[in-house]
Design a protein around this motif. Structure first.
Motif, PDB file in Angstrom:
ATOM      1  N   GLY A  55     -21.601  36.821  62.702  1.00 51.26           N
ATOM      2  CA  GLY A  55     -21.440  35.453  63.187  1.00 51.26           C
ATOM      3  C   GLY A  55     -22.167  35.168  64.482  1.00 51.26           C
ATOM      4  N   GLY A  56     -22.267  36.152  65.367  1.00 56.50           N
ATOM      5  CA  GLY A  56     -22.981  35.963  66.620  1.00 56.50           C
ATOM      6  C   GLY A  56     -22.313  34.996  67.575  1.00 56.50           C
ATOM      7  N   ARG A  57     -23.030  34.668  68.641  1.00 52.45           N
ATOM      8  CA  ARG A  57     -22.510  33.721  69.632  1.00 52.45           C
ATOM      9  C   ARG A  57     -22.267  32.377  68.941  1.00 52.45           C
ATOM     10  NH1 ARG A  57     -23.077  32.385  75.515  1.00 52.45           N
ATOM     11  NH2 ARG A  57     -24.095  34.366  75.952  1.00 52.45           N
ATOM     12  N   GLY A  58     -21.147  31.763  69.302  1.00 53.17           N
ATOM     13  CA  GLY A  58     -20.833  30.469  68.707  1.00 53.17           C
ATOM     14  C   GLY A  58     -19.703  30.514  67.700  1.00 53.17           C
ATOM     15  N   PHE A  61     -14.269  36.069  68.627  1.00 51.87           N
ATOM     16  CA  PHE A  61     -14.564  37.422  69.087  1.00 51.87           C
ATOM     17  C   PHE A  61     -15.909  37.539  69.808  1.00 51.87           C
ATOM     18  CE2 PHE A  61     -15.724  41.917  67.863  1.00 51.87           C
ATOM     19  CZ  PHE A  61     -14.750  42.539  68.604  1.00 51.87           C
ATOM     20  N   ASN A  62     -16.978  37.082  69.171  1.00 53.24           N
ATOM     21  CA  ASN A  62     -18.299  37.182  69.779  1.00 53.24           C
ATOM     22  C   ASN A  62     -18.424  36.326  71.033  1.00 53.24           C
ATOM     23  OD1 ASN A  62     -19.845  38.962  67.961  1.00 53.24           O
ATOM     24  ND2 ASN A  62     -19.429  37.398  66.438  1.00 53.24           N
ATOM     25  N   ASP A  63     -17.821  35.158  70.999  1.00 48.23           N
ATOM     26  CA  ASP A  63     -17.895  34.294  72.178  1.00 48.23           C
ATOM     27  C   ASP A  63     -17.183  34.916  73.369  1.00 48.23           C
ATOM     28  OD1 ASP A  63     -19.444  32.426  70.973  1.00 48.23           O
ATOM     29  OD2 ASP A  63     -17.915  30.873  70.820  1.00 48.23           O
ATOM     30  N   GLY A  89     -16.345  36.230  57.557  1.00 50.81           N
ATOM     31  CA  GLY A  89     -17.300  35.128  57.474  1.00 50.81           C
ATOM     32  C   GLY A  89     -17.122  34.242  56.265  1.00 50.81           C
ATOM     33  N   VAL A  90     -15.863  34.025  55.843  1.00 52.03           N
ATOM     34  CA  VAL A  90     -15.602  33.187  54.665  1.00 52.03           C
ATOM     35  C   VAL A  90     -14.551  32.114  54.996  1.00 52.03           C
ATOM     36  CG1 VAL A  90     -16.329  34.777  52.858  1.00 52.03           C
ATOM     37  CG2 VAL A  90     -14.055  35.041  53.852  1.00 52.03           C
ATOM     38  N   PRO A  91     -14.918  31.136  55.812  1.00 47.04           N
ATOM     39  CA  PRO A  91     -13.954  30.106  56.208  1.00 47.04           C
ATOM     40  C   PRO A  91     -13.369  29.325  55.036  1.00 47.04           C
ATOM     41  CG  PRO A  91     -16.193  29.501  56.860  1.00 47.04           C
ATOM     42  CD  PRO A  91     -16.234  30.926  56.454  1.00 47.04           C
ATOM     43  N   ASP A  92     -14.150  29.129  53.973  1.00 46.11           N
ATOM     44  CA  ASP A  92     -13.641  28.394  52.819  1.00 46.11           C
ATOM     45  C   ASP A  92     -12.476  29.139  52.172  1.00 46.11           C
ATOM     46  OD1 ASP A  92     -15.496  26.443  53.233  1.00 46.11           O
ATOM     47  OD2 ASP A  92     -16.874  27.104  51.656  1.00 46.11           O
ATOM     48  N   ALA A 138     -14.874  34.368  62.436  1.00 42.43           N
ATOM     49  CA  ALA A 138     -15.377  33.037  62.108  1.00 42.43           C
ATOM     50  C   ALA A 138     -14.641  32.401  60.938  1.00 42.43           C
ATOM     51  CB  ALA A 138     -16.869  33.110  61.816  1.00 42.43           C
ATOM     52  N   SER A 139     -13.969  33.198  60.104  1.00 43.36           N
ATOM     53  CA  SER A 139     -13.220  32.644  58.974  1.00 43.36           C
ATOM     54  C   SER A 139     -12.064  31.781  59.440  1.00 43.36           C
ATOM     55  CB  SER A 139     -12.681  33.769  58.082  1.00 43.36           C
ATOM     56  OG  SER A 139     -13.728  34.484  57.477  1.00 43.36           O
TER      57      SER A 139
END
Length: 350
Positions: A52-55, A59-61, A215-218, A241-242
């Protein structure tokens, strides 16, 4: 700052000797180069993000905030890399590029970097590596930055249970594995401590070797909607990000609450979602990253494990949504004190 003052003094000493036509002694050159860990050369940090990276507003943020603070307060030079594909080979490539470019320390964000850090650290023994959320191996030049996630989750579990009208709350984890099960264990135990008889629904987005759950918000949205339809009215999502999908599901259903993770998501969420966020389990990855860079500057380059818990302000719970939390905060803070006093030992397994 102290280390800059030391560096300046060392530089003056070297310049004075050079002015007399003498070559500085090796010890003085070393002092000038490494005074108080930083010396005359700016520390050049490399940070490798997780999925997911920054944003990601999670966690990354949090890791990015730690690097940003170090750049501002410690005047380090910092670069970031984001994965182009989710493979061990890609992780190795990114870490190797940072080390080859002279970045030191190199900080890997997330347990999925474990194999890559182990490989690249062996290739660059003079470089200090740090990895967040993994202590599965040890090496002389690798620092493991780990957290007592179960303690912070215990507090948001208590908050959720006390705030719930239905007596039913839910937990959604990114990947069913020991690290995320610490969140589940703490959340469930804290809820039952605060409100015996509360019911906790649990689900995960993926199971190893599938790590797509971050990484699966849906999919997170779908599971949250199902929980809410079943009577759950507070949902805690620990899935990177999920979690955005879960937040959307809660925001769309009046009278329900979401619990964020890692960062204070009340502070970063969009306006339409913010008011639905009851609290967040704060995991101070920012502090860990900043303190590791600071330790490196001071000359602490040895490998080992550094654990961040309630006592070190490494984890906690947010009270930014004052209107929502105020009615239960006194009781939750009392439970927090019981953990600090040793009267409560938080479980790490469901």
């Amino acid at each position: 700052m102290r280390y800059r003052s030391m560096a300046v003094l060392a530089a003056v000493a070297v310049t004075a000797l050079a002015g007399c036509g003498a070559e500085p002694e090796p010890a003085l050159r070393l002092a000038a180069a490494e005074s108080d860990g930083l010396g005359l050369e700016q520390v050049r940090v490399g940070l490798a993000f997780d999925q997911g990276g920054r944003g990601d507003k999670s966690f990354n943020d949090a890791a990015a905030a730690g690097l940003d603070r170090a750049k501002k307060e410690l005047e380090v030079d910092g670069v970031e890399v984001t994965l182009s594909e989710e493979t061990d080979e890609e992780r190795v490539t990114r870490l190797r590029e940072l080390a080859e470019a002279g970045r030191n320390p190199v900080i890997a964000v997330g347990f999925l970097y474990a194999k890559a850090v182990q490989t690249v650290a062996a290739e660059f023994p003079e470089t200090t590596f740090a990895i967040v959320d993994d202590d599965s191996f040890s090496a002389p030049n690798v620092v493991s930055l780990v957290f007592a996630e179960e303690q912070g989750s215990y507090l948001v579990g208590a908050t959720a249970a006390l705030k719930s009208r239905s007596g039913r709350i839910g937990f959604i984890g990114g990947v069913r594995m020991p690290l995320l099960q610490k969140f589940e264990a703490g959340f469930t135990a804290g809820a039952r401590k605060a409100r015996p008889g509360v019911r906790v629904s649990v689900d995960y987005l993926s199971t190893p070797p599938d790590f797509s759950g971050f990484g699966v918000p849906d999919k997170a949205k779908e599971i949250a909607e199902r929980m809410l339809a079943d009577g759950v009215d507070v949902v805690y999502t620990a899935a990177g990000a999920s979690g955005a999908g879960s937040l959307q599901a809660v925001a769309a259903r009046k009278g329900t609450w979401a619990v964020g993770v890692d960062s204070d998501q009340y502070q970063t969420a969009e306006a339409g979602v913010r008011d639905s966020i009851l609290s967040s389990m704060i995991k101070r990855v920012d502090n860990a990253v900043f303190q590791e860079i600071q330790a490196f500057i001071k000359g602490d380059r040895a490998g080992g494990v550094k654990r961040f818990d309630l006592k070190t302000d490494g984890v906690g719970y947010s009270v930014s949504n004052t209107k929502a939390v105020s009615a239960v905060q006194r009781k939750v803070d009392s439970i927090r004190q019981q953990i600090l006093d040793g009267a409560v030992t938080v479980p790490t397994k469901p």
